[in-house]
Design a protein around this motif. Structure first.
Motif, PDB file in Angstrom:
ATOM      1  N   ILE A   1       0.825  -1.132   0.134  1.00 25.15           N
ATOM      2  CA  ILE A   1       0.092   0.007  -0.068  1.00 25.15           C
ATOM      3  C   ILE A   1       0.901   1.436  -0.066  1.00 25.15           C
ATOM      4  O   ILE A   1       1.731   1.353   0.802  1.00 25.15           O
ATOM      5  N   ALA A   2       0.703   2.128  -1.188  1.00 29.11           N
ATOM      6  CA  ALA A   2       1.699   3.156  -1.128  1.00 29.11           C
ATOM      7  C   ALA A   2       1.100   4.487  -0.649  1.00 29.11           C
ATOM      8  O   ALA A   2      -0.042   4.773  -1.003  1.00 29.11           O
ATOM      9  N   GLU A   3       1.790   4.950   0.113  1.00 29.00           N
ATOM     10  CA  GLU A   3       1.228   5.952   1.283  1.00 29.00           C
ATOM     11  C   GLU A   3       1.520   7.424   0.716  1.00 29.00           C
ATOM     12  O   GLU A   3       1.326   8.609   1.296  1.00 29.00           O
ATOM     13  N   ASP A   4       2.305   7.720  -0.494  1.00 29.07           N
ATOM     14  CA  ASP A   4       2.608   8.999  -0.905  1.00 29.07           C
ATOM     15  C   ASP A   4       2.813   8.807  -2.357  1.00 29.07           C
ATOM     16  O   ASP A   4       2.797   7.636  -2.998  1.00 29.07           O
ATOM     17  N   LEU A   5       2.601   9.693  -3.281  1.00 21.78           N
ATOM     18  CA  LEU A   5       2.454   9.852  -4.749  1.00 21.78           C
ATOM     19  C   LEU A   5       3.903   9.380  -5.523  1.00 21.78           C
ATOM     20  O   LEU A   5       3.625   8.453  -6.256  1.00 21.78           O
ATOM     21  N   PRO A   6       4.969   9.712  -4.887  1.00 29.93           N
ATOM     22  CA  PRO A   6       6.153   9.325  -5.530  1.00 29.93           C
ATOM     23  C   PRO A   6       6.277   8.118  -5.536  1.00 29.93           C
ATOM     24  O   PRO A   6       6.802   7.238  -6.462  1.00 29.93           O
ATOM     25  N   THR A   7       6.021   7.264  -4.214  1.00 31.99           N
ATOM     26  CA  THR A   7       5.978   5.865  -3.943  1.00 31.99           C
ATOM     27  C   THR A   7       5.016   5.172  -4.881  1.00 31.99           C
ATOM     28  O   THR A   7       5.545   4.169  -5.253  1.00 31.99           O
ATOM     29  N   TYR A   8       3.979   5.623  -4.942  1.00 34.21           N
ATOM     30  CA  TYR A   8       3.026   4.966  -5.725  1.00 34.21           C
ATOM     31  C   TYR A   8       3.276   4.809  -7.279  1.00 34.21           C
ATOM     32  O   TYR A   8       3.220   3.852  -7.894  1.00 34.21           O
ATOM     33  N   GLU A   9       3.606   6.114  -7.866  1.00 37.84           N
ATOM     34  CA  GLU A   9       3.943   5.925  -9.095  1.00 37.84           C
ATOM     35  C   GLU A   9       5.251   5.213  -9.410  1.00 37.84           C
ATOM     36  O   GLU A   9       5.172   4.526 -10.613  1.00 37.84           O
ATOM     37  N   TYR A  10       6.257   5.259  -8.503  1.00 36.35           N
ATOM     38  CA  TYR A  10       7.279   4.135  -8.713  1.00 36.35           C
ATOM     39  C   TYR A  10       6.933   2.600  -8.787  1.00 36.35           C
ATOM     40  O   TYR A  10       7.504   1.965  -9.510  1.00 36.35           O
ATOM     41  N   LEU A  11       6.214   2.350  -7.709  1.00 34.48           N
ATOM     42  CA  LEU A  11       5.992   0.870  -7.768  1.00 34.48           C
ATOM     43  C   LEU A  11       5.057   0.475  -8.680  1.00 34.48           C
ATOM     44  O   LEU A  11       4.745  -0.640  -8.794  1.00 34.48           O
ATOM     45  N   LEU A  12       4.244   1.294  -9.391  1.00 36.56           N
ATOM     46  CA  LEU A  12       3.401   0.850 -10.455  1.00 36.56           C
ATOM     47  C   LEU A  12       4.110   0.509 -11.667  1.00 36.56           C
ATOM     48  O   LEU A  12       3.600  -0.515 -12.474  1.00 36.56           O
ATOM     49  N   SER A  13       5.429   0.765 -11.721  1.00 34.08           N
ATOM     50  CA  SER A  13       6.365   0.344 -12.637  1.00 34.08           C
ATOM     51  C   SER A  13       7.199  -0.903 -12.088  1.00 34.08           C
ATOM     52  O   SER A  13       7.422  -1.700 -12.952  1.00 34.08           O
ATOM     53  N   TYR A  14       7.483  -0.731 -10.750  1.00 30.72           N
ATOM     54  CA  TYR A  14       8.130  -2.094 -10.118  1.00 30.72           C
ATOM     55  C   TYR A  14       7.550  -3.311  -9.859  1.00 30.72           C
ATOM     56  O   TYR A  14       7.793  -4.381 -10.060  1.00 30.72           O
ATOM     57  N   ALA A  15       6.273  -3.004  -9.514  1.00 35.56           N
ATOM     58  CA  ALA A  15       5.277  -4.133  -8.972  1.00 35.56           C
ATOM     59  C   ALA A  15       3.804  -3.806  -9.193  1.00 35.56           C
ATOM     60  O   ALA A  15       3.091  -3.581  -8.198  1.00 35.56           O
ATOM     61  N   PRO A  16       3.612  -3.472 -10.489  1.00 36.01           N
ATOM     62  CA  PRO A  16       2.230  -2.867 -10.972  1.00 36.01           C
ATOM     63  C   PRO A  16       1.034  -3.681 -10.365  1.00 36.01           C
ATOM     64  O   PRO A  16      -0.032  -3.397 -10.021  1.00 36.01           O
ATOM     65  N   ARG A  17       1.232  -5.204 -10.307  1.00 36.41           N
ATOM     66  CA  ARG A  17      -0.059  -6.055  -9.799  1.00 36.41           C
ATOM     67  C   ARG A  17      -0.112  -6.219  -8.559  1.00 36.41           C
ATOM     68  O   ARG A  17      -1.137  -7.008  -7.816  1.00 36.41           O
ATOM     69  N   ASN A  18       0.885  -5.687  -7.745  1.00 34.22           N
ATOM     70  CA  ASN A  18       0.877  -5.747  -6.329  1.00 34.22           C
ATOM     71  C   ASN A  18       1.090  -4.669  -5.359  1.00 34.22           C
ATOM     72  O   ASN A  18       1.286  -4.332  -4.294  1.00 34.22           O
ATOM     73  N   THR A  19       0.469  -3.307  -6.128  1.00 32.79           N
ATOM     74  CA  THR A  19       0.556  -2.272  -5.416  1.00 32.79           C
ATOM     75  C   THR A  19      -0.980  -1.703  -5.529  1.00 32.79           C
ATOM     76  O   THR A  19      -1.517  -1.577  -6.489  1.00 32.79           O
ATOM     77  N   LEU A  20      -1.342  -0.941  -4.373  1.00 36.40           N
ATOM     78  CA  LEU A  20      -2.570  -0.034  -4.277  1.00 36.40           C
ATOM     79  C   LEU A  20      -2.192   1.239  -3.569  1.00 36.40           C
ATOM     80  O   LEU A  20      -1.356   1.200  -2.678  1.00 36.40           O
ATOM     81  N   PRO A  21      -2.599   2.262  -3.955  1.00 39.03           N
ATOM     82  CA  PRO A  21      -2.693   3.619  -3.341  1.00 39.03           C
ATOM     83  C   PRO A  21      -3.295   3.540  -1.988  1.00 39.03           C
ATOM     84  O   PRO A  21      -4.510   3.010  -2.019  1.00 39.03           O
ATOM     85  N   SER A  22      -2.755   4.466  -1.077  1.00 39.71           N
ATOM     86  CA  SER A  22      -3.585   4.343   0.261  1.00 39.71           C
ATOM     87  C   SER A  22      -4.936   4.868   0.056  1.00 39.71           C
ATOM     88  O   SER A  22      -5.893   4.917   0.771  1.00 39.71           O
ATOM     89  N   SER A  23      -5.210   5.892  -0.990  1.00 41.53           N
ATOM     90  CA  SER A  23      -6.563   6.595  -1.269  1.00 41.53           C
ATOM     91  C   SER A  23      -7.692   5.425  -1.509  1.00 41.53           C
ATOM     92  O   SER A  23      -8.667   5.777  -1.443  1.00 41.53           O
ATOM     93  N   THR A  24      -7.239   4.362  -2.089  1.00 41.88           N
ATOM     94  CA  THR A  24      -8.336   3.046  -2.086  1.00 41.88           C
ATOM     95  C   THR A  24      -8.877   2.983  -0.740  1.00 41.88           C
ATOM     96  O   THR A  24     -10.031   2.323  -0.832  1.00 41.88           O
ATOM     97  N   PHE A  25      -8.011   3.301   0.344  1.00 43.03           N
ATOM     98  CA  PHE A  25      -8.989   2.801   1.562  1.00 43.03           C
ATOM     99  C   PHE A  25      -9.196   4.346   2.345  1.00 43.03           C
ATOM    100  O   PHE A  25      -9.816   4.213   3.425  1.00 43.03           O
ATOM    101  N   GLY A  26      -9.238   5.549   1.408  1.00 40.04           N
ATOM    102  CA  GLY A  26      -9.859   6.674   1.973  1.00 40.04           C
ATOM    103  C   GLY A  26      -8.768   7.510   2.609  1.00 40.04           C
ATOM    104  O   GLY A  26      -9.075   8.374   3.376  1.00 40.04           O
ATOM    105  N   ARG A  27      -7.530   6.965   2.606  1.00 39.64           N
ATOM    106  CA  ARG A  27      -6.522   8.166   3.376  1.00 39.64           C
ATOM    107  C   ARG A  27      -5.997   8.772   2.282  1.00 39.64           C
ATOM    108  O   ARG A  27      -5.118   8.127   1.229  1.00 39.64           O
ATOM    109  N   PRO A  28      -5.647   9.934   2.305  1.00 40.90           N
ATOM    110  CA  PRO A  28      -5.086  10.790   1.375  1.00 40.90           C
ATOM    111  C   PRO A  28      -3.533  10.605   1.268  1.00 40.90           C
ATOM    112  O   PRO A  28      -2.891   9.927   2.168  1.00 40.90           O
TER     113      PRO A  28
END
Length: 300
Positions: free
Chosen positions: A84-111
């Motif tokens: 679960i990526a909790e900031d935008l740079p981390t989310y964008e990086y993990l989308l290329s590193y492990a795209p099928r195993n990454t979710l943004p924290s906003s999925t759960f209502g956390r900005p």
């Protein structure tokens, strides 16, 4: 007097009802259409792999640690993990590193959180750990079994394989050192490993933990408080310390060669603060890959 034996069950039910009313129930609602599609696709993909998830969160300041966590899981053949990526740079990086195993924290209502040096500091007001019970509760409500494993852990065995014949709905590890126990605690449960299966007991624990945790920066004391509140309402399993040693004990395993401690299921770099100290500790066991994400996290 005979009725006293029922009070833990009544207390557990009351706490569960209270938390159901007080804690926002829309935590798992998706906030925009893109996240909704991405989140649903990821959960569907993971459900096809397994109904058992190994979960952690990632921030920019500790992303190198998370990459080590991911690669260690891949090395033991585990694919059923979620970050679960909790900031935008981390989310964008993990989308290329492990795209099928990454979710943004906003999925759960956390900005998304801030990404500066302060946000990566363990004891800062920006280093929030109390979303952990919300995350886990959302998974069990989607019929996943889930185990939270901190990112400073190198897993050597899949916990679900170890517990394949177990029906326990809540499984924990004890962070009170074997080699130098803290006398005021019989057990001091670690929020670094919390395994839950879909059940009323797990839901009660996670709801109570979330309520007690509130907006604090640390979550381990609230976890232990929640377990004290619910004691007697249900039982939980404690994993053997020789399988899941805390960082204090693991540091002594190579020195003592204590019989029965030869094959731990993890090496956890806790009982030390800061990424550099954790890296050095994991390196001693040959479990640090020195992966460096090309991100700059000191912009705020």
């Amino acid at each position: 007097r005979n009725n006293l034996r029922y009070w833990p069950i009544v207390a557990g039910v009351c706490v569960t009802c209270y938390c159901t009313l007080v804690i926002p129930q829309d935590v798992g609602k998706f906030r925009d259409s893109y996240v909704q599609v991405h989140g649903n696709n990821t959960l569907s993909y993971l459900k096809e792999l397994s109904s058992e998830l190994i979960v952690t969160s990632a921030t920019c300041g500790y992303l190198d640690m998370t990459l080590n966590w991911i690669e260690q899981l891949r090395s033991i053949g585990a694919r059923n993990f979620l970050v679960i990526a909790e900031d935008l740079p981390t989310y964008e990086y993990l989308l290329s590193y492990a795209p099928r195993n990454t979710l943004p924290s906003s999925t759960f209502g956390r900005p998304f959180s801030r990404t500066g040096r302060k946000a990566a500091s363990f004891d800062s007001s920006d280093f929030k750990m109390c979303w952990r019970p919300y995350y886990l509760r959302e998974f069990i409500r989607h019929n996943f079994s889930a185990v939270w494993i901190d990112s400073d852990v190198a897993l050597l065995k899949d916990p679900f394989d170890i517990l394949r014949d177990s029906s326990d709905n809540v499984v924990l590890v004890d962070d009170n050192p074997f080699f130098k126990p803290i006398k005021k605690y019989r057990h001091y449960y670690c929020s670094c490993f919390v395994l839950v299966r879909p059940s009323a007991a797990a839901d009660a624990l996670l709801s109570t933990w979330a309520h007690i945790c509130g907006n604090r920066t640390q979550n381990q004391v609230p976890l232990n408080t929640a377990l004290d509140v619910l004691r007697g309402a249900f039982s939980w399993r404690i994993m053997p310390k020789e399988l899941y040693p805390c960082g204090y004990d693991a540091e002594r395993l190579t020195l003592t060669r204590t019989p029965g401690w030869e094959s731990p299921a993890w090496i956890h770099a806790n009982w030390r603060v800061g990424q550099d100290a954790k890296e050095r500790f994991l390196s001693r066991f040959g479990l640090w890959r020195n992966l460096r994400a090309p991100l700059h996290c000191d912009t705020t």
